[in-house]
Design an enzyme around this catalytic site. Structure first.
Site, PDB file in Angstrom:
ATOM      1  N   ALA A   1     -11.940   5.948 -20.976  1.00 48.43           N
ATOM      2  CA  ALA A   1     -12.926   6.844 -20.339  1.00 48.43           C
ATOM      3  C   ALA A   1     -12.668   8.159 -20.637  1.00 48.43           C
ATOM      4  CB  ALA A   1     -12.821   6.343 -18.701  1.00 48.43           C
TER       5      ALA A   1
ATOM      6  N   LEU B   1     -13.924   0.304 -21.344  1.00 49.52           N
ATOM      7  CA  LEU B   1     -12.979   0.088 -22.414  1.00 49.52           C
ATOM      8  C   LEU B   1     -13.555  -1.090 -23.445  1.00 49.52           C
ATOM      9  CD1 LEU B   1     -10.437   1.215 -23.908  1.00 49.52           C
ATOM     10  CD2 LEU B   1      -9.140  -0.632 -22.205  1.00 49.52           C
TER      11      LEU B   1
ATOM     12  N   ASP C   1      -8.299   5.829  -4.702  1.00 50.09           N
ATOM     13  CA  ASP C   1      -7.691   7.045  -4.898  1.00 50.09           C
ATOM     14  C   ASP C   1      -8.400   8.197  -4.525  1.00 50.09           C
ATOM     15  OD1 ASP C   1      -8.879   7.905  -7.406  1.00 50.09           O
ATOM     16  OD2 ASP C   1      -8.181   5.818  -8.301  1.00 50.09           O
TER      17      ASP C   1
ATOM     18  N   CYS D   1      -9.255   2.036  18.404  1.00 49.53           N
ATOM     19  CA  CYS D   1     -10.218   3.120  18.811  1.00 49.53           C
ATOM     20  C   CYS D   1     -11.200   3.430  17.537  1.00 49.53           C
ATOM     21  CB  CYS D   1      -9.795   4.385  19.331  1.00 49.53           C
ATOM     22  SG  CYS D   1      -8.737   5.443  17.919  1.00 49.53           S
TER      23      CYS D   1
ATOM     24  N   HIS E   1     -14.770   1.229  -1.158  1.00 53.03           N
ATOM     25  CA  HIS E   1     -13.707   0.393  -0.896  1.00 53.03           C
ATOM     26  C   HIS E   1     -12.655   1.269   0.190  1.00 53.03           C
ATOM     27  CE1 HIS E   1     -14.492  -2.678  -4.162  1.00 53.03           C
ATOM     28  NE2 HIS E   1     -15.443  -2.844  -3.173  1.00 53.03           N
TER      29      HIS E   1
ATOM     30  N   CYS F   1      -1.297   5.880  16.669  1.00 51.86           N
ATOM     31  CA  CYS F   1      -2.637   6.302  16.278  1.00 51.86           C
ATOM     32  C   CYS F   1      -2.600   7.722  16.826  1.00 51.86           C
ATOM     33  CB  CYS F   1      -3.663   5.431  16.926  1.00 51.86           C
ATOM     34  SG  CYS F   1      -5.460   6.263  16.634  1.00 51.86           S
TER      35      CYS F   1
ATOM     36  N   GLY G   1     -15.865   2.125 -16.301  1.00 52.70           N
ATOM     37  CA  GLY G   1     -14.306   1.576 -16.036  1.00 52.70           C
ATOM     38  C   GLY G   1     -14.389   0.437 -15.005  1.00 52.70           C
TER      39      GLY G   1
ATOM     40  N   ARG H   1       1.689   1.861  -3.619  1.00 51.02           N
ATOM     41  CA  ARG H   1       0.435   2.425  -4.302  1.00 51.02           C
ATOM     42  C   ARG H   1       0.078   3.759  -3.928  1.00 51.02           C
ATOM     43  NH1 ARG H   1      -4.581  -1.256  -4.350  1.00 51.02           N
ATOM     44  NH2 ARG H   1      -5.205   0.412  -5.753  1.00 51.02           N
TER      45      ARG H   1
ATOM     46  N   TYR I   1       0.680  -1.280   0.014  1.00 53.17           N
ATOM     47  CA  TYR I   1      -0.009  -0.051   0.022  1.00 53.17           C
ATOM     48  C   TYR I   1       0.951   1.211  -0.100  1.00 53.17           C
ATOM     49  CZ  TYR I   1      -4.118  -2.853   0.151  1.00 53.17           C
ATOM     50  OH  TYR I   1      -5.060  -3.643  -0.045  1.00 53.17           O
TER      51      TYR I   1
HETATM   52  P1  OAD Z   1     -10.764  -3.988 -12.547  1.00 51.30           P
HETATM   53  O1  OAD Z   1      -9.533  -3.881 -12.715  1.00 51.30           O
HETATM   54  O2  OAD Z   1     -11.445  -5.283 -12.334  1.00 51.30           O
HETATM   55  O3  OAD Z   1     -11.628  -3.705 -14.013  1.00 51.30           O
HETATM   56  C1  OAD Z   1     -11.377  -2.350 -14.675  1.00 51.30           C
HETATM   57  C2  OAD Z   1     -12.083  -2.049 -15.724  1.00 51.30           C
HETATM   58  O4  OAD Z   1     -11.666  -1.161 -16.577  1.00 51.30           O
HETATM   59  C3  OAD Z   1     -12.238  -3.287 -16.859  1.00 51.30           C
HETATM   60  O5  OAD Z   1     -13.386  -3.493 -17.308  1.00 51.30           O
HETATM   61  C4  OAD Z   1     -11.424  -2.570 -18.171  1.00 51.30           C
HETATM   62  O6  OAD Z   1     -11.668  -2.885 -19.372  1.00 51.30           O
HETATM   63  C5  OAD Z   1     -11.676  -0.911 -17.883  1.00 51.30           C
HETATM   64  N1  OAD Z   1     -10.629  -0.127 -18.327  1.00 51.30           N
HETATM   65  C6  OAD Z   1      -9.289  -0.315 -18.541  1.00 51.30           C
HETATM   66  N2  OAD Z   1      -8.714   0.861 -19.005  1.00 51.30           N
HETATM   67  C7  OAD Z   1      -9.743   1.677 -19.206  1.00 51.30           C
HETATM   68  C8  OAD Z   1      -9.885   2.884 -19.651  1.00 51.30           C
HETATM   69  N3  OAD Z   1      -8.760   3.602 -20.143  1.00 51.30           N
HETATM   70  N4  OAD Z   1     -11.126   3.513 -20.001  1.00 51.30           N
HETATM   71  C9  OAD Z   1     -12.250   2.812 -19.478  1.00 51.30           C
HETATM   72  N5  OAD Z   1     -12.305   1.705 -18.965  1.00 51.30           N
HETATM   73  C10 OAD Z   1     -11.250   0.945 -19.014  1.00 51.30           C
HETATM   74  O7  OAD Z   1     -11.468  -2.936 -11.623  1.00 51.30           O
HETATM   75  P2  OAD Z   1     -12.615  -2.695 -10.752  1.00 51.30           P
HETATM   76  O8  OAD Z   1     -13.989  -3.261 -11.496  1.00 51.30           O
HETATM   77  O9  OAD Z   1     -12.711  -1.208 -10.188  1.00 51.30           O
HETATM   78  O10 OAD Z   1     -11.186  -4.177  -4.677  1.00 51.30           O
HETATM   79  O11 OAD Z   1     -12.421  -3.724  -9.440  1.00 51.30           O
HETATM   80  C11 OAD Z   1     -13.005  -3.794  -8.444  1.00 51.30           C
HETATM   81  C12 OAD Z   1     -12.413  -3.992  -7.206  1.00 51.30           C
HETATM   82  O12 OAD Z   1     -11.289  -5.336  -7.353  1.00 51.30           O
HETATM   83  C13 OAD Z   1     -11.456  -3.162  -6.849  1.00 51.30           C
HETATM   84  O13 OAD Z   1     -11.979  -1.884  -6.166  1.00 51.30           O
HETATM   85  C14 OAD Z   1     -10.508  -3.852  -5.967  1.00 51.30           C
HETATM   86  C15 OAD Z   1     -10.224  -5.151  -6.765  1.00 51.30           C
HETATM   87  O14 OAD Z   1      -9.872  -6.126  -5.965  1.00 51.30           O
HETATM   88  C16 OAD Z   1     -10.420  -4.396  -3.587  1.00 51.30           C
HETATM   89  O15 OAD Z   1      -9.332  -4.357  -3.431  1.00 51.30           O
HETATM   90  C17 OAD Z   1     -11.344  -4.661  -2.261  1.00 51.30           C
END
Ligand code: OAD
Length: 237
Positions: free
Chosen positions: A223, A206, A97, A123, A112, A139, A179, A59, A56
């Protein structure tokens, strides 16, 4: 025009800001490179906090060097433009983010959690934390050491703001997912929930999400192009 617009964003909205997605069709998403079970679960943190915190930290550093892209700015314009047209926006993000906020969005539900915050496991206080998080940091609220964790939701934990989210889904006039791969629940189920209330649904992505078949409409492309075009269209009507 639709009055109450519900937007769900995922990693794809921040991809062009350089933050990387989790599941990429090309196979180089974050969870193809790193093992989620060793980095994004409460069990992993209990077993090996140093490794989890380092993941993290990396990131967080990446985020501090990133900038919002035209998709984030367009969604901020949508939030600002809707009230004058008798509408409003609910913006829910799976992203940890702060790029929506840095683009000017005022109200963002981070289901998330947030990477730039730390949470005390004793706490419960959350603290703005824009730097590396070390295992022996104290903390600022209760003073205990060794009890801070990133304020993010890990696999197996309950996402945040679910009551507000399901209420907003029930009274939305349009549901738009941007996205997100539709692979992680409960967010992946929001489209079906909205559809059950008779809310029209649209996917902006995408390429087709895992749950693409649930949407009434789809707009495919980066996007940074599709979202500004959609927002301008909406604010013109
Ligand atoms: P994913 O990485 O699973 O999916 C990203 C999506 O964005 C895909 O459908 C891609 O096709 C699309 N994509 C990529 N580049 C793009 C662009 N330039 N414009 C538009 N779309 C684009 O991400 P999430 O669905 O957000 O959770 O993932 C859900 C959760 O899984 C996250 O919040 C995280 C992860 O594990 C936790 O960590 C709990």
């Amino acid at each position: 025009m639709s009055k109450h617009i519900f937007v769900l964003t995922g990693a794809g909205v921040s991809a062009e800001s350089g933050l990387g997605t989790f599941r990429d069709k090309s196979g180089d998403g974050i969870w193809s490179t790193f093992d989620a079970s060793k980095l994004a679960t409460p069990q992993a943190f209990a077993r090996d906090p140093t490794t989890v915190l380092a993941f993290y930290d990396a990131r967080r550093r990446n985020l501090l060097n990133a900038k919002p892209n035209p998709a984030h700015f367009a969604l901020a314009r949508l939030e600002q433009g809707l009230p004058a047209r008798g509408g409003r926006l609910t913006l829910v993000t799976q992203n940890i983010d702060d790029l929506h906020e840095r683009a000017g969005s005022k109200r963002v539900l981070h289901m998330h959690g947030e990477l730039l915050k730390a949470r005390c496991q004793i706490c419960g206080a959350t603290t703005i934390w824009p730097r590396d998080l070390n295992i022996d940091d104290a903390c600022p609220e209760c003073g205990h050491s060794g009890v801070l964790r990133p304020d993010v939701v890990w696999f197996g934990e309950l996402p945040l703001h679910l009551d507000a989210i399901y209420t907003a889904l029930s009274n939305a006039d349009l549901f738009v997912a941007i996205g997100t791969s539709g692979a992680v629940h409960p967010a992946a189920g929001f489209v079906a929930e909205a559809a059950a209330y008779g809310v029209p649904t649209c996917e902006i992505n995408l390429d087709a999400a895992d749950n693409a078949y649930c949407f009434d409409e789809a707009r495919y492309g980066p996007a940074s192009e599709t979202v500004p075009a959609w927002v301008e269209e909406l604010l013109r009507t």
